[in-house]
Design a protein around this motif. Structure first.
Motif, PDB file in Angstrom:
ATOM      1  N   GLU A  45       0.839  -1.201   0.000  1.00  0.00           N
ATOM      2  CA  GLU A  45       0.000   0.000   0.000  1.00  0.00           C
ATOM      3  C   GLU A  45       0.873   1.249   0.000  1.00  0.00           C
ATOM      4  OE1 GLU A  45      -2.534  -0.034   3.426  1.00  0.00           O
ATOM      5  OE2 GLU A  45      -3.247  -2.059   3.008  1.00  0.00           O
ATOM      6  N   CYS A  46       0.434   2.252  -0.728  1.00  0.00           N
ATOM      7  CA  CYS A  46       1.129   3.541  -0.745  1.00  0.00           C
ATOM      8  C   CYS A  46       1.001   4.168   0.640  1.00  0.00           C
ATOM      9  CB  CYS A  46       0.521   4.452  -1.803  1.00  0.00           C
ATOM     10  SG  CYS A  46       1.216   6.112  -1.810  1.00  0.00           S
ATOM     11  N   GLU A  47       2.106   4.588   1.218  1.00  0.00           N
ATOM     12  CA  GLU A  47       2.044   5.167   2.558  1.00  0.00           C
ATOM     13  C   GLU A  47       1.481   6.581   2.554  1.00  0.00           C
ATOM     14  OE1 GLU A  47       5.728   5.408   4.695  1.00  0.00           O
ATOM     15  OE2 GLU A  47       6.774   6.323   3.019  1.00  0.00           O
ATOM     16  N   SER A  48       1.302   7.156   1.375  1.00  0.00           N
ATOM     17  CA  SER A  48       0.724   8.490   1.295  1.00  0.00           C
ATOM     18  C   SER A  48      -0.786   8.448   1.088  1.00  0.00           C
ATOM     19  CB  SER A  48       1.396   9.278   0.173  1.00  0.00           C
ATOM     20  OG  SER A  48       0.886  10.585   0.102  1.00  0.00           O
ATOM     21  N   CYS A  49      -1.236   7.715   0.057  1.00  0.00           N
ATOM     22  CA  CYS A  49      -2.664   7.714  -0.272  1.00  0.00           C
ATOM     23  C   CYS A  49      -3.389   6.431   0.131  1.00  0.00           C
ATOM     24  CB  CYS A  49      -2.869   7.978  -1.764  1.00  0.00           C
ATOM     25  SG  CYS A  49      -2.352   6.606  -2.839  1.00  0.00           S
ATOM     26  N   GLY A  50      -2.641   5.383   0.462  1.00  0.00           N
ATOM     27  CA  GLY A  50      -3.259   4.131   0.884  1.00  0.00           C
ATOM     28  C   GLY A  50      -3.679   3.207  -0.243  1.00  0.00           C
ATOM     29  N   GLU A  51      -3.533   3.648  -1.486  1.00  0.00           N
ATOM     30  CA  GLU A  51      -3.889   2.814  -2.635  1.00  0.00           C
ATOM     31  C   GLU A  51      -2.800   1.759  -2.872  1.00  0.00           C
ATOM     32  OE1 GLU A  51      -6.751   2.930  -4.539  1.00  0.00           O
ATOM     33  OE2 GLU A  51      -7.414   4.321  -2.975  1.00  0.00           O
ATOM     34  N   TYR A 111      11.924  -1.380  -2.740  1.00  0.00           N
ATOM     35  CA  TYR A 111      11.906  -0.670  -1.462  1.00  0.00           C
ATOM     36  C   TYR A 111      11.007   0.560  -1.474  1.00  0.00           C
ATOM     37  CZ  TYR A 111      15.612   1.704  -4.056  1.00  0.00           C
ATOM     38  OH  TYR A 111      16.344   2.334  -5.033  1.00  0.00           O
ATOM     39  N   THR A 112      10.284   0.768  -2.575  1.00  0.00           N
ATOM     40  CA  THR A 112       9.412   1.939  -2.607  1.00  0.00           C
ATOM     41  C   THR A 112       8.239   1.776  -1.663  1.00  0.00           C
ATOM     42  OG1 THR A 112       8.304   3.512  -4.057  1.00  0.00           O
ATOM     43  CG2 THR A 112       7.914   1.194  -4.513  1.00  0.00           C
ATOM     44  N   THR A 113       7.786   2.876  -1.129  1.00  0.00           N
ATOM     45  CA  THR A 113       6.610   2.872  -0.258  1.00  0.00           C
ATOM     46  C   THR A 113       5.537   3.813  -0.806  1.00  0.00           C
ATOM     47  OG1 THR A 113       7.562   4.603   1.145  1.00  0.00           O
ATOM     48  CG2 THR A 113       7.959   2.316   1.810  1.00  0.00           C
ATOM     49  N   LEU A 114       5.761   4.309  -2.019  1.00  0.00           N
ATOM     50  CA  LEU A 114       4.831   5.254  -2.643  1.00  0.00           C
ATOM     51  C   LEU A 114       4.403   4.750  -4.019  1.00  0.00           C
ATOM     52  CD1 LEU A 114       6.679   8.617  -1.921  1.00  0.00           C
ATOM     53  CD2 LEU A 114       4.695   7.700  -0.690  1.00  0.00           C
ATOM     54  N   CYS A 115       3.136   4.995  -4.362  1.00  0.00           N
ATOM     55  CA  CYS A 115       2.659   4.708  -5.713  1.00  0.00           C
ATOM     56  C   CYS A 115       3.269   5.744  -6.658  1.00  0.00           C
ATOM     57  CB  CYS A 115       1.133   4.714  -5.768  1.00  0.00           C
ATOM     58  SG  CYS A 115       0.388   6.344  -5.522  1.00  0.00           S
ATOM     59  N   VAL A 116       3.122   5.513  -7.940  1.00  0.00           N
ATOM     60  CA  VAL A 116       3.700   6.427  -8.936  1.00  0.00           C
ATOM     61  C   VAL A 116       3.147   7.840  -8.777  1.00  0.00           C
ATOM     62  CG1 VAL A 116       3.849   6.928 -11.413  1.00  0.00           C
ATOM     63  CG2 VAL A 116       4.163   4.607 -10.610  1.00  0.00           C
ATOM     64  N   ASP A 117       1.828   7.958  -8.603  1.00  0.00           N
ATOM     65  CA  ASP A 117       1.224   9.278  -8.512  1.00  0.00           C
ATOM     66  C   ASP A 117       1.769  10.072  -7.318  1.00  0.00           C
ATOM     67  OD1 ASP A 117      -0.294   8.840 -10.775  1.00  0.00           O
ATOM     68  OD2 ASP A 117      -2.030   8.104  -9.637  1.00  0.00           O
ATOM     69  N   CYS A 118       1.850   9.412  -6.161  1.00  0.00           N
ATOM     70  CA  CYS A 118       2.345  10.117  -4.966  1.00  0.00           C
ATOM     71  C   CYS A 118       3.845  10.412  -5.062  1.00  0.00           C
ATOM     72  CB  CYS A 118       2.028   9.295  -3.718  1.00  0.00           C
ATOM     73  SG  CYS A 118       0.253   9.246  -3.341  1.00  0.00           S
ATOM     74  N   ALA A 119       4.585   9.522  -5.710  1.00  0.00           N
ATOM     75  CA  ALA A 119       6.026   9.752  -5.871  1.00  0.00           C
ATOM     76  C   ALA A 119       6.303  10.938  -6.781  1.00  0.00           C
ATOM     77  CB  ALA A 119       6.685   8.504  -6.422  1.00  0.00           C
ATOM     78  N   GLU A 120       5.417  11.173  -7.736  1.00  0.00           N
ATOM     79  CA  GLU A 120       5.603  12.299  -8.651  1.00  0.00           C
ATOM     80  C   GLU A 120       5.279  13.634  -8.004  1.00  0.00           C
ATOM     81  OE1 GLU A 120       3.232  11.270 -12.049  1.00  0.00           O
ATOM     82  OE2 GLU A 120       4.811  10.003 -12.895  1.00  0.00           O
ATOM     83  N   ASP A 121       4.452  13.615  -6.945  1.00  0.00           N
ATOM     84  CA  ASP A 121       4.066  14.864  -6.274  1.00  0.00           C
ATOM     85  C   ASP A 121       5.165  15.466  -5.457  1.00  0.00           C
ATOM     86  OD1 ASP A 121       1.587  14.798  -7.384  1.00  0.00           O
ATOM     87  OD2 ASP A 121       0.646  13.873  -5.649  1.00  0.00           O
TER      88      ASP A 121
END
Length: 106
Positions: A78-84, A96-106
């Motif tokens: 799960e994305c640690e920012s948006c939960g998706e 090792y990513t903890t963010l989805c693409v959309d949140c990582a781009e923000d």
């Protein structure tokens, strides 16, 4: 997910070995600086590169530790920012990513 966890644990072990080599270099375990001034300049320049590599390695290790902690808590996908859910293809490329693409781009 266990495959991802195993991959992260392998990466963590590799990074820890790398850090120990960097620390050995910084403590001059291979010997003191050369007496030749030009060689000392080269060795000092190498120290700066090793310092930068150590910082990057510690940052990557922290990301891996965070991802492993999230896996242990059952929220590693799960994305640690948006939960998706994080796209599995992204997790293959950046385990090792903890963010989805959309949140990582923000």
């Amino acid at each position: 997910m266990s495959n991802r966890k195993a991959e992260l644990e392998t990466l963590r072990a590799d990074l820890k070995v790398r850090l120990s080599r960097f620390e050995a270099h910084q403590h001059r375990e291979d010997g003191a600086l050369d007496k030749d001034f030009e060689e000392q300049a080269s060795q000092t320049q190498n120290d700066e590169v090793v310092d930068s590599l150590e910082v990057e390695t510690r940052e990557e290790l922290a990301q891996i530790e965070r991802a492993l902690e999230r896996i242990e808590n059952g929220i590693g996908d799960e994305c640690e920012s948006c939960g998706e859910p994080i796209d599995p293809r992204r997790l293959q490329v950046l385990p090792y990513t903890t963010l989805c693409v959309d949140c990582a781009e923000d």
